[in-house]
Design an enzyme around this catalytic site. Structure first.
Site, PDB file in Angstrom:
ATOM      1  N   ARG A 164       0.814  -1.199   0.000  1.00 30.19           N
ATOM      2  CA  ARG A 164       0.000   0.000   0.000  1.00 30.19           C
ATOM      3  C   ARG A 164       0.859   1.265   0.000  1.00 30.19           C
ATOM      4  O   ARG A 164       0.439   2.312  -0.456  1.00 30.19           O
ATOM      5  CB  ARG A 164      -0.897  -0.026   1.244  1.00 30.19           C
ATOM      6  CG  ARG A 164      -1.660   1.242   1.488  1.00 30.19           C
ATOM      7  CD  ARG A 164      -2.270   1.243   2.875  1.00 30.19           C
ATOM      8  NE  ARG A 164      -3.322   0.245   3.005  1.00 30.19           N
ATOM      9  CZ  ARG A 164      -3.614  -0.390   4.149  1.00 30.19           C
ATOM     10  NH1 ARG A 164      -2.908  -0.147   5.232  1.00 30.19           N
ATOM     11  NH2 ARG A 164      -4.593  -1.258   4.203  1.00 30.19           N
ATOM     12  N   TYR A 165       2.039   1.175   0.563  1.00 28.50           N
ATOM     13  CA  TYR A 165       2.923   2.335   0.688  1.00 28.50           C
ATOM     14  C   TYR A 165       4.079   2.220  -0.300  1.00 28.50           C
ATOM     15  O   TYR A 165       4.425   1.128  -0.741  1.00 28.50           O
ATOM     16  CB  TYR A 165       3.479   2.403   2.117  1.00 28.50           C
ATOM     17  CG  TYR A 165       2.446   2.670   3.183  1.00 28.50           C
ATOM     18  CD1 TYR A 165       1.786   3.896   3.254  1.00 28.50           C
ATOM     19  CD2 TYR A 165       2.143   1.700   4.132  1.00 28.50           C
ATOM     20  CE1 TYR A 165       0.852   4.145   4.239  1.00 28.50           C
ATOM     21  CE2 TYR A 165       1.206   1.938   5.123  1.00 28.50           C
ATOM     22  CZ  TYR A 165       0.569   3.161   5.179  1.00 28.50           C
ATOM     23  OH  TYR A 165      -0.357   3.408   6.165  1.00 28.50           O
ATOM     24  N   ARG A 168       7.481   0.166   1.348  1.00 32.38           N
ATOM     25  CA  ARG A 168       7.414  -0.961   2.270  1.00 32.38           C
ATOM     26  C   ARG A 168       6.167  -1.802   1.986  1.00 32.38           C
ATOM     27  O   ARG A 168       5.189  -1.299   1.437  1.00 32.38           O
ATOM     28  CB  ARG A 168       7.412  -0.498   3.726  1.00 32.38           C
ATOM     29  CG  ARG A 168       6.345   0.511   4.069  1.00 32.38           C
ATOM     30  CD  ARG A 168       6.878   1.448   5.159  1.00 32.38           C
ATOM     31  NE  ARG A 168       5.851   2.288   5.749  1.00 32.38           N
ATOM     32  CZ  ARG A 168       5.410   3.411   5.180  1.00 32.38           C
ATOM     33  NH1 ARG A 168       5.843   3.787   4.007  1.00 32.38           N
ATOM     34  NH2 ARG A 168       4.505   4.136   5.795  1.00 32.38           N
ATOM     35  N   CYS A 177      -2.242 -18.685  14.091  1.00 31.19           N
ATOM     36  CA  CYS A 177      -1.860 -18.034  15.358  1.00 31.19           C
ATOM     37  C   CYS A 177      -2.100 -19.033  16.474  1.00 31.19           C
ATOM     38  O   CYS A 177      -2.984 -19.884  16.377  1.00 31.19           O
ATOM     39  CB  CYS A 177      -2.737 -16.815  15.635  1.00 31.19           C
ATOM     40  SG  CYS A 177      -2.387 -15.379  14.618  1.00 31.19           S
ATOM     41  N   CYS A 181      -7.216 -13.481  18.524  1.00 29.83           N
ATOM     42  CA  CYS A 181      -7.821 -12.308  19.144  1.00 29.83           C
ATOM     43  C   CYS A 181      -9.177 -12.086  18.480  1.00 29.83           C
ATOM     44  O   CYS A 181      -9.278 -12.094  17.252  1.00 29.83           O
ATOM     45  CB  CYS A 181      -6.940 -11.081  18.923  1.00 29.83           C
ATOM     46  SG  CYS A 181      -5.224 -11.347  19.396  1.00 29.83           S
ATOM     47  N   CYS A 184      -9.576  -9.486  15.581  1.00 26.31           N
ATOM     48  CA  CYS A 184      -8.509  -9.548  14.573  1.00 26.31           C
ATOM     49  C   CYS A 184      -8.911  -8.864  13.277  1.00 26.31           C
ATOM     50  O   CYS A 184      -9.970  -9.132  12.711  1.00 26.31           O
ATOM     51  CB  CYS A 184      -8.151 -11.000  14.286  1.00 26.31           C
ATOM     52  SG  CYS A 184      -6.885 -11.147  13.000  1.00 26.31           S
ATOM     53  N   ARG A 186      -7.502  -9.340  10.488  1.00 27.41           N
ATOM     54  CA  ARG A 186      -7.392 -10.298   9.377  1.00 27.41           C
ATOM     55  C   ARG A 186      -8.158 -11.578   9.673  1.00 27.41           C
ATOM     56  O   ARG A 186      -7.770 -12.656   9.230  1.00 27.41           O
ATOM     57  CB  ARG A 186      -5.933 -10.609   9.067  1.00 27.41           C
ATOM     58  CG  ARG A 186      -5.201  -9.395   8.594  1.00 27.41           C
ATOM     59  CD  ARG A 186      -4.023  -9.664   7.682  1.00 27.41           C
ATOM     60  NE  ARG A 186      -3.386  -8.383   7.472  1.00 27.41           N
ATOM     61  CZ  ARG A 186      -2.372  -7.944   8.212  1.00 27.41           C
ATOM     62  NH1 ARG A 186      -1.828  -8.722   9.126  1.00 27.41           N
ATOM     63  NH2 ARG A 186      -1.885  -6.738   8.009  1.00 27.41           N
ATOM     64  N   ASP A 344     -10.313  -1.617  14.289  1.00 26.62           N
ATOM     65  CA  ASP A 344     -10.849  -1.637  12.925  1.00 26.62           C
ATOM     66  C   ASP A 344     -12.295  -2.144  12.923  1.00 26.62           C
ATOM     67  O   ASP A 344     -12.635  -3.053  13.687  1.00 26.62           O
ATOM     68  CB  ASP A 344      -9.990  -2.564  12.043  1.00 26.62           C
ATOM     69  CG  ASP A 344      -8.600  -2.000  11.806  1.00 26.62           C
ATOM     70  OD1 ASP A 344      -8.464  -0.762  11.760  1.00 26.62           O
ATOM     71  OD2 ASP A 344      -7.651  -2.802  11.673  1.00 26.62           O
ATOM     72  N   ASP A 381      -6.493   3.170  11.053  1.00 25.50           N
ATOM     73  CA  ASP A 381      -6.180   2.587   9.753  1.00 25.50           C
ATOM     74  C   ASP A 381      -7.457   2.784   8.940  1.00 25.50           C
ATOM     75  O   ASP A 381      -8.486   2.168   9.234  1.00 25.50           O
ATOM     76  CB  ASP A 381      -5.790   1.105   9.895  1.00 25.50           C
ATOM     77  CG  ASP A 381      -4.710   0.703   8.898  1.00 25.50           C
ATOM     78  OD1 ASP A 381      -4.612   1.365   7.848  1.00 25.50           O
ATOM     79  OD2 ASP A 381      -3.986  -0.268   9.174  1.00 25.50           O
ATOM     80  N   LYS A 388      -2.661   4.288   7.418  1.00 25.46           N
ATOM     81  CA  LYS A 388      -2.758   4.748   8.806  1.00 25.46           C
ATOM     82  C   LYS A 388      -2.704   6.276   8.868  1.00 25.46           C
ATOM     83  O   LYS A 388      -1.831   6.885   8.256  1.00 25.46           O
ATOM     84  CB  LYS A 388      -1.612   4.162   9.621  1.00 25.46           C
ATOM     85  CG  LYS A 388      -1.607   2.646   9.667  1.00 25.46           C
ATOM     86  CD  LYS A 388      -0.396   2.121  10.439  1.00 25.46           C
ATOM     87  CE  LYS A 388      -0.320   0.614  10.433  1.00 25.46           C
ATOM     88  NZ  LYS A 388       0.007   0.042   9.107  1.00 25.46           N
TER      89      LYS A 388
HETATM   90  C1  LIG Z   1       0.957  -0.749   8.890  1.00 25.82           C
HETATM   91  C2  LIG Z   1       1.357  -1.095   7.541  1.00 25.82           C
HETATM   92  C3  LIG Z   1       2.674  -0.870   7.109  1.00 25.82           C
HETATM   93  C4  LIG Z   1       3.741  -0.294   8.007  1.00 25.82           C
HETATM   94  O1  LIG Z   1       3.421   1.025   8.324  1.00 25.82           O
HETATM   95  P1  LIG Z   1       4.462   1.880   9.181  1.00 25.82           P
HETATM   96  O2  LIG Z   1       3.706   3.148   9.430  1.00 25.82           O
HETATM   97  O3  LIG Z   1       5.671   2.058   8.335  1.00 25.82           O
HETATM   98  O4  LIG Z   1       4.753   1.112  10.419  1.00 25.82           O
HETATM   99  C5  LIG Z   1       2.998  -1.190   5.813  1.00 25.82           C
HETATM  100  N1  LIG Z   1       2.090  -1.706   4.976  1.00 25.82           N
HETATM  101  C6  LIG Z   1       0.813  -1.904   5.344  1.00 25.82           C
HETATM  102  C7  LIG Z   1      -0.141  -2.454   4.369  1.00 25.82           C
HETATM  103  C8  LIG Z   1       0.397  -1.614   6.642  1.00 25.82           C
HETATM  104  O5  LIG Z   1      -0.859  -1.848   7.030  1.00 25.82           O
END
Ligand SMILES: *Cc1c(COP(=O)(O)O)cnc(C)c1O
Length: 423
Positions: A164-165, A168, A177, A181, A184, A186, A344, A381, A388
């Site tokens: 998504r980002y 990363r 798991c 939880c 959860c 997911r 969530d 989120d 986020k």
């Molecule tokens: C939370 C998350 C991350 C990591 O986010 P940071 O703010 O860098 O900790 C990366 N990808 C996804 C899809 C996430 O939900």
């Protein structure tokens, strides 16, 4: 028919491995019997340095040695996964009973004996109990709830990856798991009611290898630390081959639900893949038992950087006192609070969700009142896959040509003579 002399060594699930390894150690908890009820009200000793779980073990698993109890395979093999098994330990409330009776339940129930030992079995309001024992309120679908509120499936280019980002991505290593939880995010993926995520490793790894803009991979799931040392090592080694990946993170709840898993052998594997960051899902100060604290310390001692992620949950940890206690307890074992998540809106989560105003009030009760290090980012989120977004109490009162008016933690107002914007 005779078996071939040399069988191909197949990958086995953690459960198969555990079952095999533990077969000889098996013993069943005694049935609930008269007199047990009185002794159930054991004092919570987990915070006084004596493992609280040893009393629990002696009561419910009298033939189990502490060596067995402290073996994570034993803990996995003896997970409590049905209402019937749970009856040996506690009297379900009506709402729990109704939930446990349902056979169409789509989200599995599982708790390790260890985690159950952290719960005051006599108290229906016990905070940890609410997070792991099914409740009939989970069957109520409220406005705005969805199975995939974060729209992760839309940002999943191949199964097992959420990207998504820009720099990363999440790698969903397993759907298993040790403890599920109830809130959860997911729940649609975990518990093995969809095909095992492990099957997708190769495609997911190929995706990460070919996307050289990704410099940070978050290994999540399910709980990646429930994989065997060998599987984990294999995975970490694949990432190390990708030169663009500068750091790895693991998201896990193992140190607090299955601390026995943090063995010297596991720590040795993890240590050789630094820089490694581990974010531990922490819910309540009761999780900081002797065993939980030792697990954190073992990881820190190996140079792994620890952070925490907490979900704000109604009736569980939604007070300044509990949050302060939790974050102080985490810092004492070198875990830096990282994120506090607004819960969530997954299907059946209304009974867990506070308002965002409640969350802001908790943050307001932390900032200034305690160490900045004890204060995580409070984030929502965003539903639909926006990622986020941090939410802060309202500290900016106003701003005009004279400057910025800010409110401090005591509610006093202060002017900052802000620089004039360049014409
Ligand atoms: C939370 C998350 C991350 C990591 O986010 P940071 O703010 O860098 O900790 C990366 N990808 C996804 C899809 C996430 O939900």
């Amino acid at each position: 028919m005779a078996k071939p002399a040399v069988q191909e060594r197949k990958e086995r699930t953690v459960e198969q491995v555990s079952a095999q390894r533990i077969a000889s150690l098996d013993d069943e908890p005694p049935l609930k019997r008269k007199g047990v009820e009185e002794s159930l009200a054991t004092p919570r000793t987990s915070r006084s340095g004596i493992p609280g779980s040893s009393l629990f073990r002696k009561q419910f698993f009298p033939n189990t040695s502490s060596t067995q109890w402290n073996d994570w395979h034993w803990q996995l093999f003896h997970r409590i996964t049905t209402g019937e098994q749970l009856l040996r330990f506690l009297e379900p409330t009506e709402s729990e009973h109704q939930a446990l009776q349902r056979s169409d339940w789509q989200f599995p129930f599982s708790v390790t004996p260890y985690y159950l030992s952290l719960i005051n079995l006599q108290d229906p309001e016990d905070p940890l109990r609410k997070t792991v024992i099914p409740h009939i309120a989970e069957s109520i679908v409220s406005d705005g709830e969805a199975l995939d509120p974060l729209g992760e499936d839309h940002t999943s280019p191949v199964p097992g990856i959420v990207h998504r980002y820009p720099d990363r991505a999440l790698f969903l290593a397993t759907s298993f798991c040790s403890v599920y939880c109830r809130y959860c995010t997911r729940s649609r993926l975990v518990g093995g009611h969809t095909e095992a995520l492990e099957e997708h490793w190769d495609r997911a790894l190929d995706y990460l290898a070919s996307h050289t803009e990704i410099r940070d991979v978050i290994i999540s799931g399910g709980d990646p630390l429930t994989l065997s040392d060998e599987r984990l090592e294999k995975l970490l080694a694949r990432f190390r081959q990708m030169k663009h990946i500068q750091m790895l993170r693991i998201g896990t709840k193992v140190p607090f639900v299955l601390p026995q898993r943090v063995t010297p052998a596991l720590v040795k594997v993890l240590k050789s893949y630094r820089p490694l960051y581990i974010n531990i899902h922490a819910t309540h100060p009761h999780e900081l038992s002797e065993e939980g604290r030792q697990a954190c310390n073992r990881l820190s001692d190996a140079g792994i950087v620890l952070g925490s992620q907490t979900v704000l949950l109604k009736g569980v940890n939604d007070s300044v006192e509990v949050m302060t206690d939790l974050f102080h307890s985490l810092l004492k074992v070198r875990v830096r609070p990282y994120y506090l998540f607004q819960c969530d809106p997954i299907v059946g989560s209304a009974h867990f969700r506070t308002t965002i105003e409640d969350g802001k009030a908790i943050m307001d009760g932390l900032r200034g009142h305690t160490s900045g290090l004890a204060i995580p980012y409070y984030v929502v989120d965003t539903p639909g896959g926006g990622g986020k977004v941090p939410v802060l109490p309202d500290y900016e009162v106003s701003h005009d040509a004279k400057g910025f008016c800010l409110r401090n933690y005591e509610g006093k107002r202060f002017m900052y003579p802000d620089a004039k914007p360049e014409a």
